[in-house]
Every structure is written in structure tokens, then in C-alpha cells.
Design an enzyme around this catalytic site. Structure first.
Site, mmCIF file in Angstrom:
data_model
loop_
_atom_site.group_PDB
_atom_site.id
_atom_site.type_symbol
_atom_site.label_atom_id
_atom_site.label_comp_id
_atom_site.label_asym_id
_atom_site.label_seq_id
_atom_site.Cartn_x
_atom_site.Cartn_y
_atom_site.Cartn_z
ATOM 1 N N HIS A 236 19.482 -1.712 1.260
ATOM 2 C CA HIS A 236 18.087 -1.266 1.261
ATOM 3 C C HIS A 236 17.150 -2.429 1.581
ATOM 4 C CE1 HIS A 236 14.323 0.590 0.058
ATOM 5 N NE2 HIS A 236 14.111 -0.428 -0.762
ATOM 6 N N CYS B 1 0.808 -1.215 0.000
ATOM 7 C CA CYS B 1 0.000 0.000 0.000
ATOM 8 C C CYS B 1 0.845 1.270 0.000
ATOM 9 C CB CYS B 1 -0.952 0.011 1.194
ATOM 10 S SG CYS B 1 -0.136 -0.151 2.780
#
Length: 427
Positions: free
Chosen positions: A89, A52
Site C-alpha cells: 500500500h 486533504c
């Protein structure tokens, strides 16, 4: 010593940090499998992560090719990372440090789901499989070693916290949850802890809504009764996986008329919180008087408070992830030796079969058992002869010295003399 990553691994994406809900919608890929198949034509492996509040693409390949590929598909304003920066990351992502809600656990399941889709689509390489699984393992370990997820809220519970801030209190409220998936469950569970008068749950599949409603002591309603129950609710939190809006302006405008109490001059305000991606609520709904629409962008204040409370735990996690990154590079570099080792073992297997067949021809007429013994003997002999060479090649690869690893293979398979450092410079 900082090791070089031998296998090119890159990622690109957009998250809640760089853009708003509209930007994320524009960057999303509606047909995930079609995208994966197309990307596989350019890369050895590809994984697509869509949540989302983020859209990220991981590939076994270089970042320049990835950037050109995405630009050709009309995508823009995204970032790219390559090599160790990409791995760093991924580790921070799995640890929950890069999440909107710091420490949330949902990202682990989302990474596993993205990997499963890649595998099912036949586009996942062994290196990417290793990357995602290693990241998930590190994420689990961070949560064991720190308190980064103690009392951590999810996007779902952050939406409930936002509703509580807007109303001042949820005591006695009527709330409708639209969507019975993973986020819908998190919303419903957070609401169950509040002193509500009623929780309504609706979903495209009524049985799913019914199951969730029973778990939290709420009421399941049919999706075709959506607007009726919106009119009965103080807050609507929508979080479906629909590819298009399911709450539209025209019926909301009609619904709001039914919210005028006999002695009131204006409709009772209606709060709509849309945490779906892509959005569930038509954008023009926000123009209707008496309706207040909030999206994921409005959860950022909750996120900031969450970050402050977990800053110390995030710092502890950072130290652990620094060590994990070193191990990560070694694991991927170790896997990079597989191609060189494949050449070595193919060479050895060819010799084994040739010599086995010669030996068996000299034992013509012997029993089948004798043939099996000779075959097994030749396999074991080759395996033992290559054990030390295999270890040396993998060890070189782990520290980023693939040049030496390849020289070992060539020395064994083609009789090439390894060059001295001086000869290397002359070449």
C-alpha cells in the site's frame, strides 16, 4: 519464493475511496504531536500522514494492537493492513496510484513531511524511517520510468477544472484563492494559465499572499477584506490549513445581497469550492440561495477521467512496484538482524576490552602511544573476526530466516551447537 516480513509493520486509515469529507474530518487528529506521543507508548515507532483526502497511521507493531488503540480513541470504519500488504500500500501511495488524482506528485512531499514530524517528535523508529524513505525513493523512480505524472493534475488544478466545468469557461472571470500554502500555490498556478480578468489571493499572513500574487500576476488582499472580495468574485477556492471554518453563513448571506445587479431580480450566483481538510466553509453556507458549495467529494469525477487517461502508465508502474516490494522486504528483514548483531558485537566488545586490559597490564609503564596501538589492534581484530558472521546473519535475515541467524549468534556467543532440522522437529 515469498519471504516473510520479520519486523511487524502495520497501517490503518481512511481515504477518499472509503468515505466522504465528513468521514475524513471525524477521523482526523487535530493535535498531531499529542497523538504521536500517545501512540509511541504502544508502538516502537509511529508516523501520521494527514492530507486533504486521506488520514493514515503507520506503526512498527501489529495491526490488532493498532486497531484496538484507534478504537479506544473513538475512531471507527477504518481499514488496517499488516506486513507485506502494508508495504504494498505504501509503495502504491508513493507512486501516485492510490491518489485521487493519479500520478500527482504532492504525496511525495507529504510523506517526507510526515516523516519529519515523526522524527522531530522523537517517535520514529529506524524501521519506519527506512519504510518511508524507501517508498519515496520508489515513487520518484516510478515517475522516471513511466509517464504516470506527465501532465498530471493536482487537487488544486482539479478544483480549477471543476470551476471551469461549472461556468463553462473561466475567460473573463474573477477568482479568489483563500490560502497561500502548498495547495493554494497549485490552485494559483493552474489559474494563471487561464484568461481571467482578476485573481485575488488572501492568506492569514499577508506577506505570503503578496508573494504568491506577485508570482502569478494577481492581487494580494488582506484576510479581513475576505467577504468584500468574495462579493467581487465568480468563484472562491478555499484551501487553508485552519483547524476550523473561516467562511461563515451569516456574513455570506449579507455578501450575497451585494451581488444583485440593478436589472437582475436575483443575486448573481456564487460558486464556493472548499478543498481544505478540515473544511474552510461552514456547512450551513450551502443553504443560502444563490450560493453553490462544492467539496473534495465533487472532484471525484475529475479523478475518474484522470485514471482512465493514465491506466496504461499505472499498469507499467505496477510491474516495477512488484519488484520493489521484494527489495523492500529484504531491506526491512536485513534491519531486523540488528538486534541479534547487537548481542554478537556486545559479546565481542566485552572480550576485547577484557583482553586488551590484560595485555596493557603486562605492559605497565609503557608509553601512551603503545596503549593506543594495542587498543586499535584489538578493535580491528574483532571487526575482522565478525565480518563473515555479520554477513551470514544479515543474509539469513534478508530471506526471512531469522531462526538460523539467531542460532549463529548463540553458537558464537554461548557455544550452543546449532540443531539439525531433525532436532528442531523433536524440540
Amino acid at each position: 519464493m515469498k519471504y516473510e516480513l520479520l519486523t511487524p509493520v502495520s497501517c490503518a486509515g481512511l481515504t477518499h475511496r472509503e468515505t466522504d469529507v465528513t468521514g475524513l474530518e471525524e477521523f482526523r487528529f487535530a493535535d498531531e504531536e499529542a497523538f504521536l506521543q500517545e501512540a509511541r507508548e504502544h508502538f516502537k515507532g509511529v508516523v501520521l500522514l494527514q492530507t486533504c483526502n486521506r488520514v493514515e497511521i503507520y506503526v512498527q507493531g501489529d495491526s490488532e494492537t493498532l486497531q484496538h488503540f484507534l478504537e479506544e480513541k473513538g475512531k471507527k470504519n477504518f481499514w488496517t493492513l499488516e506486513g507485506c500488504a502494508c508495504l504494498n500500500h505504501l509503495l502504491h501511495l508513493s507512486a501516485g496510484i492510490d491518489s485521487m488524482i493519479v500520478g500527482e506528485d504532492q504525496i511525495l512531499g507529504q510523506l517526507k513531511k510526515a516523516l519529519s514530524l515523526s522524527q522531530a517528535s522523537g517517535v520514529c523508529s529506524p524501521v519506519l524511517d527506512l519504510c518511508i524513505n524507501k517508498a519515496v525513493h520508489a515513487g520518484i523512480e516510478v515517475r522516471k520510468r513511466t509517464n504516470i505524472n506527465n501532465g498530471a493534475v493536482s487537487i488544486g488544478s482539479a478544483a480549477v477544472e471543476l470551476a471551469e466545468e461549472l461556468l463553462g469557461s473561466l475567460d473573463g472571470s474573477h477568482i479568489l484563492v483563500v490560502g497561500g500554502g502548498e495547495i493554494g500555490k497549485l490552485v494559483a498556478q493552474a489559474l494563471a494559465a487561464k484568461k481571467l480578468t482578476a485573481i485575488y489571493v488572501t492568506n492569514r499572513t499577508f506577506e505570503t499572499a503578496k508573494t504568491l500574487a506577485e508570482e502569478i500576476g494577481g492581487k494580494a488582499v488582506m484576510l479581513d477584506e475576505l467577504y468584500r472580495y468574495i462579493s467581487l468574485s465568480d468563484v472562491v477556492i478555499s484551501c487553508t490549513a485552519a483547524p476550523h471554518p473561516i467562511i461563515h453563513a451569516k456574513p455570506i448571506a449579507e455578501t450575497i445581497k451585494n451581488r444583485v445587479w440593478p436589472l437582475d431580480k436575483k443575486p448573481k450566483p456564487l460558486i464556493l469550492i472548499d478543498i481544505a481538510q478540515p473544511r474552510d466553509i461552514e456547512d450551513s453556507v450551502r443553504t443560502i440561495e444563490g450560493v453553490r458549495v462544492f467539496t473534495i467529494d465533487d472532484l471525484k469525477n475529475v479523478s475518474e477521467k484522470n485514471l482512465i487517461s493514465r491506466r496504461h502508465e499505472a499498469e507499467l508502474a505496477e510491474k516495477f512496484l512488484l519488484e520493489e516490494e521484494k527489495k523492500f522486504v529484504s531491506l526491512i528483514n536485513r534491519a531486523s538482524a540488528n538486534e541479534a548483531l547487537a548481542d554478537l558485537h556486545t559479546w565481542a566488545e566485552a572480550i576485547r576490552i577484557r583482553e586488551r586490559d590484560r595485555a596493557l597490564s603486562r605492559l605497565s609503564g609503557s608509553e601512551i602511544k603503545t596503549n593506543e596501538i594495542v587498543d586499535d589492534f584489538s578493535r580491528v581484530l574483532v571487526k575482522k573476526l565478525l565480518t563473515d558472521a555479520t554477513f551470514a546473519i544479515r543474509s539469513c535475515a534478508e530471506i526471512g530466516d531469522m531462526n538460523t541467524a539467531e542460532k549463529i549468534v548463540l553458537a558464537i556467543t554461548r557455544g550452543k551447537r546449532p540443531c539439525s532440522p531433525k532436532e528442531d522437529l523433536e524440540d
